[in-house]
Write an enzyme that holds these catalytic residues in place. Structure first.
Site, PDB file in Angstrom:
ATOM      1  N   HIS A  65      40.463  32.721  37.385  1.00 49.30           N
ATOM      2  CA  HIS A  65      39.129  32.291  37.831  1.00 49.30           C
ATOM      3  C   HIS A  65      38.062  33.211  37.258  1.00 49.30           C
ATOM      4  O   HIS A  65      38.365  34.289  36.730  1.00 49.30           O
ATOM      5  CB  HIS A  65      39.027  32.304  39.364  1.00 49.30           C
ATOM      6  CG  HIS A  65      39.130  33.672  39.967  1.00 49.30           C
ATOM      7  ND1 HIS A  65      40.332  34.358  40.064  1.00 49.30           N
ATOM      8  CD2 HIS A  65      38.196  34.498  40.492  1.00 49.30           C
ATOM      9  CE1 HIS A  65      40.126  35.534  40.632  1.00 49.30           C
ATOM     10  NE2 HIS A  65      38.830  35.643  40.893  1.00 49.30           N
ATOM     11  N   ASP A  91      34.381  34.705  38.827  1.00 53.07           N
ATOM     12  CA  ASP A  91      33.667  34.746  40.104  1.00 53.07           C
ATOM     13  C   ASP A  91      32.327  34.013  40.033  1.00 53.07           C
ATOM     14  O   ASP A  91      31.623  34.098  39.024  1.00 53.07           O
ATOM     15  CB  ASP A  91      33.396  36.203  40.505  1.00 53.07           C
ATOM     16  CG  ASP A  91      34.664  37.037  40.589  1.00 53.07           C
ATOM     17  OD1 ASP A  91      35.729  36.471  40.868  1.00 53.07           O
ATOM     18  OD2 ASP A  91      34.568  38.259  40.362  1.00 53.07           O
ATOM     19  N   HIS A 111      39.747  36.192  35.189  1.00 48.72           N
ATOM     20  CA  HIS A 111      40.708  37.198  35.609  1.00 48.72           C
ATOM     21  C   HIS A 111      41.654  36.609  36.641  1.00 48.72           C
ATOM     22  O   HIS A 111      41.380  35.560  37.227  1.00 48.72           O
ATOM     23  CB  HIS A 111      40.022  38.475  36.115  1.00 48.72           C
ATOM     24  CG  HIS A 111      39.059  38.267  37.249  1.00 48.72           C
ATOM     25  ND1 HIS A 111      37.753  37.887  37.067  1.00 48.72           N
ATOM     26  CD2 HIS A 111      39.230  38.388  38.586  1.00 48.72           C
ATOM     27  CE1 HIS A 111      37.149  37.794  38.242  1.00 48.72           C
ATOM     28  NE2 HIS A 111      38.024  38.085  39.171  1.00 48.72           N
ATOM     29  N   ARG A 150      34.796  46.411  44.963  1.00 50.27           N
ATOM     30  CA  ARG A 150      34.123  45.539  43.975  1.00 50.27           C
ATOM     31  C   ARG A 150      32.635  45.406  44.294  1.00 50.27           C
ATOM     32  O   ARG A 150      32.268  45.084  45.421  1.00 50.27           O
ATOM     33  CB  ARG A 150      34.786  44.157  43.998  1.00 50.27           C
ATOM     34  CG  ARG A 150      34.462  43.332  42.786  1.00 50.27           C
ATOM     35  CD  ARG A 150      35.116  41.974  42.864  1.00 50.27           C
ATOM     36  NE  ARG A 150      34.295  41.061  43.639  1.00 50.27           N
ATOM     37  CZ  ARG A 150      34.662  39.816  43.967  1.00 50.27           C
ATOM     38  NH1 ARG A 150      35.847  39.358  43.618  1.00 50.27           N
ATOM     39  NH2 ARG A 150      33.850  39.042  44.652  1.00 50.27           N
TER      40      ARG A 150
HETATM   41  C1  SIN Z   1      39.108  39.501  42.054  1.00 53.02           C
HETATM   42  O1  SIN Z   1      39.539  38.389  41.813  1.00 53.02           O
HETATM   43  O2  SIN Z   1      37.906  39.745  42.070  1.00 53.02           O
HETATM   44  C2  SIN Z   1      40.072  40.623  42.346  1.00 53.02           C
HETATM   45  C3  SIN Z   1      40.992  40.893  41.219  1.00 53.02           C
HETATM   46  C4  SIN Z   1      42.045  41.892  41.598  1.00 53.02           C
HETATM   47  O3  SIN Z   1      42.220  42.186  42.796  1.00 53.02           O
HETATM   48  O4  SIN Z   1      42.727  42.393  40.712  1.00 53.02           O
END
Ligand code: SIN
Length: 292
Positions: A108, A110, A264, A279
């Site tokens: 995906h 974000d 990612h 994050r």
């Molecule tokens: C995410 O999808 O923002 C998190 C990715 C992760 O936890 O590696």
């Protein structure tokens, strides 16, 4: 593909590619101190070129992480994750040893469901399992460039709908229930937006494929079966190994990814271990079609 000459212009930071299609490591930068304009400008350039950049061995506080992220734009306060205590701008992407499932275990990008999608995220590794919990990244400029001229011409005329209700945590209440503690804001889902299928990247000016399996609902004006066939092809194409990079996290790693240039996917393979990353998501700008 990124070329050797793309690396020649950096004066303030050192940049090394991590794969031919996506990802670079930046050295000679300490995020525990304010960065110079030259460093920030070159980090932005590297982000545009490589899609995701990594800085290792960073000993930074949440305030340092926030200062770095703020240098690139306004902060998006996340609706879904628990925040880090005292820092509403920082989403606590954490998993306890006994929790099943990784948040974002599917490919995906974000915020594609927002009218103005977030530009990217700064992700700091706080507690990393001894094995597992890697994150995969895929480069959407390289994936787009590898398509045939015929398909590129079709894609450049298309738009797609994106919705936060498409992701499995919202679309399937049983899945969502398993994530209720980690994603307490799931009930706020219900946002949709339409974007070009191929955009002009705001930093690199490269053409970039802009659909993703996590949030894209379908191609505007196409029947669901037609749309699914095209999107399934693109998802399989863009996740071929040659367009990807797999990051093995270490404590002190900081990643900065660009949502317009990459997808990612968090690997769901560290049951039994705690995994904690912080994050911060940075607001973006309106997307422009590649053909404009
Ligand atoms: C995410 O999808 O923002 C998190 C990715 C992760 O936890 O590696």
């Amino acid at each position: 593909m990124i070329k050797d000459q793309d690396l020649a212009g950096f004066q303030h930071i050192s940049v090394a590619r991590l794969s031919p299609s996506v990802g670079a490591e930046i050295t000679d930068v300490d995020l525990a101190r304010p960065l110079s304009d030259g460093e920030l400008q070159e980090i932005r350039t590297a982000l545009g070129l490589f899609g995701v950049i990594f800085l290792r061995g960073q000993e930074i506080s949440p305030a340092d992480q926030l200062r770095f992220a703020k240098a690139f734009g306004e902060i998006n306060i996340n609706r879904f994750f628990q925040p880090v205590e005292g820092f509403p701008e920082i989403a606590n992407v954490q998993r306890q040893p006994d929790e099943r499932g990784a948040t974002g275990w599917y490919w995906h990008t974000d915020h594609s469901y927002d009218q103005v999608p977030a530009m990217g995220s700064v992700f700091a590794a706080r507690e990393i399992p001894p094995v597992g919990g890697d994150t995969l990244f895929a480069g959407m400029a390289a994936a787009y460039e590898a398509l045939s001229g015929g398909l590129k011409a079709v894609l450049e005329g298309l738009e797609a709908w994106h919705a936060d209700t498409v992701c499995p945590e919202v679309a399937n209440p049983n899945v969502g229930a398993a994530f209720a503690d980690r994603l307490p804001g799931l009930d706020t889902a219900g946002v949709r937006a339409k974007h070009p299928v191929v955009i002009r990247h705001p930093i690199s000016a490269r053409k970039v494929l802009y659909v993703n399996s996590g949030f894209t609902e379908g191609i505007d004006g196409w029947a669901p079966a037609e749309s699914k066939a095209l999107l399934d092809f693109l998802y399989a194409h863009a996740t071929q190994p040659q367009f990807t990079y797999r990051h093995r996290w270490q404590q002190g790693d900081v990643a900065f990814w660009d949502n317009r240039a990459t997808w990612h996917c968090a690997l769901d393979d560290c049951f039994g271990y705690r995994r904690v990353l912080h994050r911060i998501t940075i607001e973006g700008e309106p997307l422009k079609a590649a053909c404009t």
